[in-house]
Design an enzyme around this catalytic site. Structure first.
Site, mmCIF file in Angstrom:
data_model
loop_
_atom_site.group_PDB
_atom_site.id
_atom_site.type_symbol
_atom_site.label_atom_id
_atom_site.label_comp_id
_atom_site.label_asym_id
_atom_site.label_seq_id
_atom_site.Cartn_x
_atom_site.Cartn_y
_atom_site.Cartn_z
ATOM 1 N N LYS A 30 0.806 -1.214 0.000
ATOM 2 C CA LYS A 30 0.000 0.000 0.000
ATOM 3 C C LYS A 30 0.842 1.268 0.000
ATOM 4 C CE LYS A 30 -0.156 0.340 4.832
ATOM 5 N NZ LYS A 30 -0.233 1.426 5.733
ATOM 6 N N THR A 31 1.973 1.235 0.693
ATOM 7 C CA THR A 31 2.805 2.439 0.700
ATOM 8 C C THR A 31 3.284 2.753 -0.710
ATOM 9 O OG1 THR A 31 3.535 1.800 2.899
ATOM 10 C CG2 THR A 31 4.715 3.594 1.865
ATOM 11 N N ASP A 216 -3.544 7.618 4.862
ATOM 12 C CA ASP A 216 -3.041 6.268 5.080
ATOM 13 C C ASP A 216 -3.668 5.692 6.349
ATOM 14 O OD1 ASP A 216 -1.520 4.022 4.760
ATOM 15 O OD2 ASP A 216 0.278 4.867 5.688
ATOM 16 N N GLU A 217 -3.718 4.369 6.459
ATOM 17 C CA GLU A 217 -4.271 3.719 7.660
ATOM 18 C C GLU A 217 -5.622 4.317 8.040
ATOM 19 O OE1 GLU A 217 -2.901 1.129 8.853
ATOM 20 O OE2 GLU A 217 -0.720 1.301 8.963
ATOM 21 N N GLN A 247 -7.166 -4.664 10.037
ATOM 22 C CA GLN A 247 -6.034 -4.241 10.855
ATOM 23 C C GLN A 247 -6.398 -3.095 11.795
ATOM 24 O OE1 GLN A 247 -1.987 -4.380 9.078
ATOM 25 N NE2 GLN A 247 -3.099 -4.663 7.157
ATOM 26 N N ARG A 603 2.651 -10.278 10.169
ATOM 27 C CA ARG A 603 3.985 -9.662 10.204
ATOM 28 C C ARG A 603 5.033 -10.624 9.679
ATOM 29 N NH1 ARG A 603 2.477 -5.481 9.349
ATOM 30 N NH2 ARG A 603 0.486 -6.558 9.226
#
Length: 674
Positions: A30-31, A216-217, A247, A603
DNA sequence: TGGGGTGATATTTTT
DNA sequence: TATCACCCCA
């Protein structure tokens, strides 16, 4: 992330027709999408960098994004681009528009310790102020602020006696910090929203300035943050948000994953793009993650897949008790590291609560495994840093009584509690700040003749320094200031030993270094007030990373692990009442705990190990533990339960034997390496 | 003002 | 059980 974008990523980058929601699963790049999109907006669509705002939650994320954009857009092409945290964006807005809410230009920014102090003071005046009560009130006030409620609204929504008192505390606290010409962290979002709501022309100016907004997020946004986004976006609706409802692990502090759903209502032309290809984890790990999260209700269906092979099975390791869990995990990491020739930085041990790290730290120290524990006392909580910040704040804003009180006797100036009380009384009567009160003639009626000169001297000194700094001579003034107060000597006196003193002084120098950087006449020439506010918003993560060239294993909470990845992940304490946590079970809030486990699992890149103990000491007594329900929710096919072997209480003898073997092994490997 | 003794109390945390 | 805040005393 893949260098080349996959089709949905490409679409997300180039789509600008209507507002866009990118549902980006864990590890789906996504980044990369956000950074490429920024580049696309500038190069292809023709936005100027200054017209784009990208918002994140942490400084770390903002920094990473800035770095990556700079790689795609080298040179000055990204100059003026606003990539920042919500709070920094809010601060920038507030700095420019503060007149609209009656703040003076040199307002202070209180961090949570400062605001705790103010609140405790306020509460002491009309109700109890024991640490717990104040903490709770602070928490509640923050929650109200994040929900966009002012004191009056809070009062009307209060559900019980306690909340009524808290609402009253809220009202008084607001009045108090306004008198200090200060704002707290939450205000950095709340105040701009208020300004925009009440001043249409101001809002319009900002809407014209920031023509494209990326968030973002997004699942972590709270009510006010979403309001701010909506305001900035305005009728132009040029907006891309990236998020993942799976998340969302911060609802307990006001995050509203429901903002994802609301987006569709507030922007009917919303386009949704899903990123489901995962570039991070081996297949089995993904299956485990998918299997687990399938037990949650979903707004959007999403299934992660990967082109990578299945990899190892997920290992579940039962342990006899928590001590064995620690020993076993640590020794497994040691031997795995030797076997696979990995480095310790490839490993992370994740857990639900901070206290769980203790036994592992002990085991790691015993085995001489270097580790970094994230989530200790932050740089800005250190006494010496707080002191210096308070000095700077007072220099920037003489009305900041909270800063005044912190440093009036640090280092010692022989001004006691009684004097301060008298001073406070006088200041209250005169309706001025403490520092200003020190200068006034009338004060001699209130304070003893012996202490008065001390106050006068201090106030005079502060005023002189403050003027010097205002003239732009910040750095040399700060150095002189530290010299004047003999701060290094004071630190040495305060510290246990020389080493501690040196370290603390180094922290001070580091802070000065940052100040230097911020005051540099580069892009924006910052004044003292600006530099000080920005410093409180900075995180020290940067520093820890830089220091971290040692090969060490990571130890952190599941919350802290979000956004990171490791080749080998160990999640410990996979037990009922731990993960899911007891209070969440009681409150029926299992889904968030499941998401927490999901974040932990995702992770892992190559191997994942989950451990639990059958017995555990809690509050002194030994209790039996059930394996976490989440273990049963993992697809059987990808999970391998280890036997409880090796689990009996080890005798001293066998322990020594084991260590001898280990030493032998080390020797062998050392020889092999040569 | 600081240290030692005592009693309460045990999530997650960024800015 | 272990820690931490608070209180009291020197």
């Amino acid at each position: 992330m893949a260098v080349k974008l996959n089709p949905p990523q490409r679409e997300a980058v180039s789509y600008v027709a209507t507002p866009l929601l990118v549902l980006a699963g864990a590890g789906s790049g996504k980044t990369g999408v956000i950074t490429h999109k920024i580049a696309h907006l500038i190069r292809e669509v023709g936005y100027k960098p200054t017209q784009i705002a990208a918002v994140t939650f942490t400084n770390k994320a903002a920094m990473e994004m800035r770095d990556r954009v700079r790689k795609i857009l080298p040179g000055g092409e990204s100059r003026g681009l606003q990539i920042s945290t919500f709070h920094t964006l809010g601060l920038n807005i507030l700095r420019k528009e503060l007149k609209a809410i009656g703040l003076k230009s040199n307002f202070s920014l209180l961090d949570s310790t400062d605001s705790f102090g103010v609140l405790a003071d306020v509460m002491r005046q009309f109700t109890g102020a024991d640490t717990d009560r104040v903490k709770q009130a602070q928490w509640q006030i923050s929650k109200w602020k994040n929900d966009g409620l002012d004191p009056a609204q809070a009062q009307s929504y209060a559900e019980d006696e306690i909340q009524l008192v808290q609402a009253e505390s809220y009202a008084r606290y607001e009045r108090q910090i306004h008198a200090y010409n200060a704002v707290d962290f939450d205000d950095l979002i709340v105040k701009p929203v208020k300004i925009f709501r009440e001043h249409a022309e101001v809002l319009e100016r900002w809407q014209n300035k920031l023509r494209y907004v990326l968030v973002d997020e997004y699942q972590d946004t709270n009510e006010v943050q979403y309001q701010l986004v909506k305001q900035l976006v305005g009728p132009r609706q040029a907006l891309t948000v990236v998020g993942d409802d799976d998340q969302s692990i911060y609802t307990w502090r006001g995050a509203r994953p429901d903002n994802l759903r609301k987006l569709g209502e507030d922007f009917p032309r919303l386009k949704v793009i899903k990123l489901e290809q995962n570039y991070r984890s081996a297949g089995n790990i993904l299956s485990a993650a998918n299997g687990l999260i399938a037990n949650n209700a979903h707004l959007f269906e999403k299934r992660l897949w990967s082109e990578m092979g299945p990899g190892d099975s997920i290992r579940v390791v039962p342990c006899r008790d928590e001590i064995h869990e620690a020993e076993r995990v640590v020794s497994e990491i040691i031997s795995h590291r030797y076997r696979t020739n990995s480095s310790y930085t490839d490993y992370a041990i994740l857990y639900r609560g901070n206290h769980q790290s203790r036994l592992f730290e002990k085991a790691l120290r015993e085995q001489r495994v270097p580790y970094v524990l994230s989530g200790g006392t932050s740089f800005f909580d250190r006494a010496e840093v707080k002191d210096l910040m308070a000095y700077l704040r007072l220099m920037a804003n003489v009305d900041d009584d909270s800063a005044f009180l912190r440093i009036i006797n640090t280092p010692r100036r022989e001004i006691g509690a009684q004097t301060l009380e008298q001073l406070g009384e006088y200041a209250k009567q005169r309706n001025c700040s403490l520092l200003v009160a020190c200068h006034e003639m009338g004060l001699q009626e209130f304070v003893s003749a012996r202490t008065l000169p001390r106050l006068r001297e201090f106030a005079l000194w502060v005023s002189r320094m403050s003027e010097r700094m205002a003239r732009g001579d910040v750095l040399s003034a700060v150095r002189d200031m530290l010299h004047d107060i003999d701060y290094q000597v004071w630190l040495t006196e305060q510290s246990k030993d020389e080493k501690a003193a040196e370290k603390r002084w180094a922290n001070v120098m580091e802070l000065v270094g940052w100040l230097e950087k911020l005051c540099e006449p580069t892009e924006q020439n910052k004044d003292l007030q600006d530099a000080v506010s920005h410093m409180s918003l900075m995180s020290i993560l940067e520093r820890q990373d830089a220091k971290e060239n040692e090969d060490s294993l990571s130890l952190m909470t599941l919350h802290a692990a979000k956004g990171l990845e490791f080749p080998h992940v160990f999640i410990i304490g996979m037990e009922e009442e731990i993960l899911p946590h007891r209070t969440s079970i009681d409150e029926g809030n299992i889904e968030e705990e499941r998401r927490l486990a999901y974040v932990g699992i995702t992770r892992a890149q190559r191997t994942l190990t989950l451990s639990f103990a059958s017995k555990r000491k809690r509050f002194g007594e030994t209790i039996t533990c059930e394996p976490s329900r989440f273990l049963e929710e993992l697809p059987e096919a990808v999970v391998k339960w280890e036997t409880a072997r090796n689990n009996g209480p080890r005798s001293e003898e066998s322990k020594q034997h084991g260590q001898a073997q280990l030493a032998h092994l080390r020797g062998l490997l050392g020889a092999l390496a040569k």
